[in-house]
Design a protein around this motif. Structure first.
Motif, PDB file in Angstrom:
ATOM      1  N   LEU A  13      21.330  -2.852   5.029  1.00 51.92           N
ATOM      2  CA  LEU A  13      21.087  -3.566   3.778  1.00 51.92           C
ATOM      3  C   LEU A  13      19.690  -4.172   3.753  1.00 51.92           C
ATOM      4  O   LEU A  13      19.034  -4.230   2.706  1.00 51.92           O
ATOM      5  N   LEU A  14      19.208  -4.618   4.919  1.00 47.64           N
ATOM      6  CA  LEU A  14      17.866  -5.175   4.986  1.00 47.64           C
ATOM      7  C   LEU A  14      16.792  -4.116   4.771  1.00 47.64           C
ATOM      8  O   LEU A  14      15.703  -4.402   4.269  1.00 47.64           O
ATOM      9  N   LEU A  15      17.090  -2.873   5.168  1.00 50.45           N
ATOM     10  CA  LEU A  15      16.100  -1.801   5.059  1.00 50.45           C
ATOM     11  C   LEU A  15      16.090  -1.131   3.695  1.00 50.45           C
ATOM     12  O   LEU A  15      15.115  -0.475   3.328  1.00 50.45           O
ATOM     13  N   ILE A  16      17.178  -1.276   2.932  1.00 54.58           N
ATOM     14  CA  ILE A  16      17.283  -0.587   1.650  1.00 54.58           C
ATOM     15  C   ILE A  16      16.162  -0.950   0.679  1.00 54.58           C
ATOM     16  O   ILE A  16      15.625  -0.067  -0.010  1.00 54.58           O
ATOM     17  N   PRO A  17      15.740  -2.213   0.564  1.00 54.58           N
ATOM     18  CA  PRO A  17      14.681  -2.530  -0.417  1.00 54.58           C
ATOM     19  C   PRO A  17      13.379  -1.764  -0.206  1.00 54.58           C
ATOM     20  O   PRO A  17      12.688  -1.458  -1.180  1.00 54.58           O
ATOM     21  N   LEU A  18      13.034  -1.444   1.046  1.00 59.09           N
ATOM     22  CA  LEU A  18      11.763  -0.754   1.291  1.00 59.09           C
ATOM     23  C   LEU A  18      11.724   0.628   0.639  1.00 59.09           C
ATOM     24  O   LEU A  18      10.802   0.910  -0.138  1.00 59.09           O
ATOM     25  N   LEU A  21      11.570   0.266  -3.161  1.00 60.00           N
ATOM     26  CA  LEU A  21      10.254  -0.108  -3.663  1.00 60.00           C
ATOM     27  C   LEU A  21       9.302   1.084  -3.666  1.00 60.00           C
ATOM     28  O   LEU A  21       8.511   1.267  -4.592  1.00 60.00           O
ATOM     29  N   LEU A  22       9.367   1.907  -2.602  1.00 57.13           N
ATOM     30  CA  LEU A  22       8.503   3.086  -2.535  1.00 57.13           C
ATOM     31  C   LEU A  22       8.817   4.060  -3.660  1.00 57.13           C
ATOM     32  O   LEU A  22       7.915   4.646  -4.268  1.00 57.13           O
ATOM     33  N   VAL A  23      10.097   4.240  -3.957  1.00 53.54           N
ATOM     34  CA  VAL A  23      10.497   5.164  -5.018  1.00 53.54           C
ATOM     35  C   VAL A  23      10.057   4.645  -6.384  1.00 53.54           C
ATOM     36  O   VAL A  23       9.473   5.375  -7.194  1.00 53.54           O
ATOM     37  N   VAL A  24      10.303   3.341  -6.636  1.00 55.61           N
ATOM     38  CA  VAL A  24      10.029   2.780  -7.952  1.00 55.61           C
ATOM     39  C   VAL A  24       8.539   2.635  -8.209  1.00 55.61           C
ATOM     40  O   VAL A  24       8.046   2.970  -9.297  1.00 55.61           O
ATOM     41  N   TYR A  26       5.888   3.932  -6.272  1.00 56.98           N
ATOM     42  CA  TYR A  26       4.972   4.961  -5.793  1.00 56.98           C
ATOM     43  C   TYR A  26       5.424   6.359  -6.220  1.00 56.98           C
ATOM     44  O   TYR A  26       4.686   7.071  -6.885  1.00 56.98           O
ATOM     45  N   LEU A  27       6.640   6.739  -5.849  1.00 58.07           N
ATOM     46  CA  LEU A  27       7.080   8.112  -6.095  1.00 58.07           C
ATOM     47  C   LEU A  27       7.210   8.404  -7.583  1.00 58.07           C
ATOM     48  O   LEU A  27       6.703   9.428  -8.070  1.00 58.07           O
ATOM     49  N   LEU A  28       7.887   7.534  -8.330  1.00 53.49           N
ATOM     50  CA  LEU A  28       8.065   7.786  -9.763  1.00 53.49           C
ATOM     51  C   LEU A  28       6.739   7.820 -10.521  1.00 53.49           C
ATOM     52  O   LEU A  28       6.505   8.733 -11.324  1.00 53.49           O
ATOM     53  N   PRO A  29       5.826   6.854 -10.284  1.00 53.51           N
ATOM     54  CA  PRO A  29       4.524   6.968 -10.958  1.00 53.51           C
ATOM     55  C   PRO A  29       3.758   8.231 -10.569  1.00 53.51           C
ATOM     56  O   PRO A  29       3.102   8.845 -11.416  1.00 53.51           O
ATOM     57  N   PHE A  30       3.850   8.617  -9.298  1.00 55.94           N
ATOM     58  CA  PHE A  30       3.147   9.831  -8.870  1.00 55.94           C
ATOM     59  C   PHE A  30       3.726  11.068  -9.558  1.00 55.94           C
ATOM     60  O   PHE A  30       2.976  11.960  -9.975  1.00 55.94           O
ATOM     61  N   LEU A  31       5.042  11.122  -9.696  1.00 63.70           N
ATOM     62  CA  LEU A  31       5.651  12.252 -10.410  1.00 63.70           C
ATOM     63  C   LEU A  31       5.191  12.281 -11.864  1.00 63.70           C
ATOM     64  O   LEU A  31       5.019  13.358 -12.443  1.00 63.70           O
ATOM     65  N   GLY A  32       4.981  11.084 -12.448  1.00 68.15           N
ATOM     66  CA  GLY A  32       4.440  11.042 -13.797  1.00 68.15           C
ATOM     67  C   GLY A  32       3.033  11.616 -13.865  1.00 68.15           C
ATOM     68  O   GLY A  32       2.689  12.352 -14.804  1.00 68.15           O
ATOM     69  N   VAL A  33       2.207  11.303 -12.854  1.00 72.89           N
ATOM     70  CA  VAL A  33       0.845  11.851 -12.807  1.00 72.89           C
ATOM     71  C   VAL A  33       0.888  13.368 -12.655  1.00 72.89           C
ATOM     72  O   VAL A  33       0.120  14.100 -13.300  1.00 72.89           O
ATOM     73  N   VAL A  34       1.783  13.862 -11.803  1.00 71.21           N
ATOM     74  CA  VAL A  34       1.938  15.312 -11.645  1.00 71.21           C
ATOM     75  C   VAL A  34       2.330  15.944 -12.973  1.00 71.21           C
ATOM     76  O   VAL A  34       1.814  17.005 -13.358  1.00 71.21           O
ATOM     77  N   GLY A  35       3.241  15.281 -13.690  1.00 71.63           N
ATOM     78  CA  GLY A  35       3.647  15.799 -14.990  1.00 71.63           C
ATOM     79  C   GLY A  35       2.483  15.870 -15.965  1.00 71.63           C
ATOM     80  O   GLY A  35       2.326  16.863 -16.695  1.00 71.63           O
TER      81      GLY A  35
END
Length: 278
Positions: A13-18, A21-24, A26-35
């Motif tokens: 549970l302590l590790l889940i936020p990391l 946060l990376l998905v919300v 970093y990954l999602l904005p990067f996928l938007g840039v790829v799009g």
């Protein structure tokens, strides 16, 4: 058993936020840039084709690579000398190195860039001093060109080259160096055959850090280059916010991230740089 399971659950549970946060953020904005790179202004691979064929983009990419390699090489040389002085010199010179490294390191990159702009301009401190000494007759052109950009980037990147080298040198067993000297090897031979080979991981680790950071430099080339030395970060900014060509800017961002990721992966595989922090 239940206690162990409960402890594992708490750690999870302590590790889940990391990763969230990376998905919300970093990954999602990067996928938007790829799009954007495939859909703006029209769906397709037109932007990547332009990157592959446009001579102006090739010139900008070559300039970026050349400046990054130049700064990385110079930073390694200076960082190696400073790290050697820090590890093997008397306490007084160790304190001097610390002052020279940490005080500028705490200053904002923007403040440093403006400082170099003032120092390097035609009526700045450097040109004024050289003319007062009679070394030059007219001011040197040290801004609005690659020379000023290299100086400004180098000043910022030396600490990033120093720290991996310092970590590598501190792991050396100095008795090996003393044994080399005791067996009759001179200082130069001890350096080339004993010290340098053992610090190669630190050199490559420093190269990774400096080169990757240099690829993303924006403020320093903008101020000291004056629009005459455009690197990839500034080029992406110009495409997105001045010419509104979001598709090309996004495609260049994707290419840059892919290049950096591949470079880091290859060099980590070769050098095992992660051991530098051990």
């Amino acid at each position: 058993m239940s206690t162990t399971h409960s402890a594992n659950l708490e750690r999870s549970l302590l590790l889940i936020p990391l990763p969230l946060l990376l998905v919300v953020f970093y990954l999602l904005p990067f996928l938007g840039v790829v799009g954007w790179s495939f859909t703006l202004p029209e769906p397709g691979i037109e932007q990547y084709q332009r990157i592959a064929t446009d001579p102006a983009i090739h010139d900008m990419l070559w300039r970026t690579l050349r400046l990054c390699l130049t700064v990385s090489t110079l930073a390694l040389v200076i960082g190696y000398l400073l790290a050697y002085c820090w590890v093997f010199s008397p306490p007084f010179w160790q304190r001097m190195v610390e002052i020279c490294i940490f005080i500028p390191f705490w200053i904002s990159v923007l403040v440093r860039a403006f400082g170099w702009l003032i120092a390097l301009r035609s009526n700045g401190v450097l040109n004024g001093g050289l003319m007062d000494l009679g070394l030059i007759d007219s001011p040197l052109q040290l801004t609005r060109n690659e020379t000023g950009v290299v100086i400004g980037m180098l000043h910022f990147m030396v600490p990033y080259a120093l720290f991996p080298l310092l970590s590598s040198m501190r792991q050396l067993d100095q008795r090996v160096l003393l044994a080399s000297r005791g067996l009759g090897a001179g200082a130069l031979r001890t350096f080339w055959q004993v010290l340098l080979p053992q610090t190669v991981p630190g050199l490559l680790g420093a190269f990774i850090m400096v080169f990757v950071f240099c690829l993303g430099f924006f403020i320093t080339p903008v101020l000291l280059g004056g629009g005459q030395t455009v690197m990839i970060a500034e080029y992406v900014f110009l495409q997105m916010f001045q010419t509104s060509n979001w598709g090309l800017g996004a495609a260049l961002s994707v290419v840059l991230l892919a290049l950096v990721s591949a470079l880091i992966w290859v060099l980590l595989r070769i050098t095992r740089v992660n051991r530098l922090v051990g």
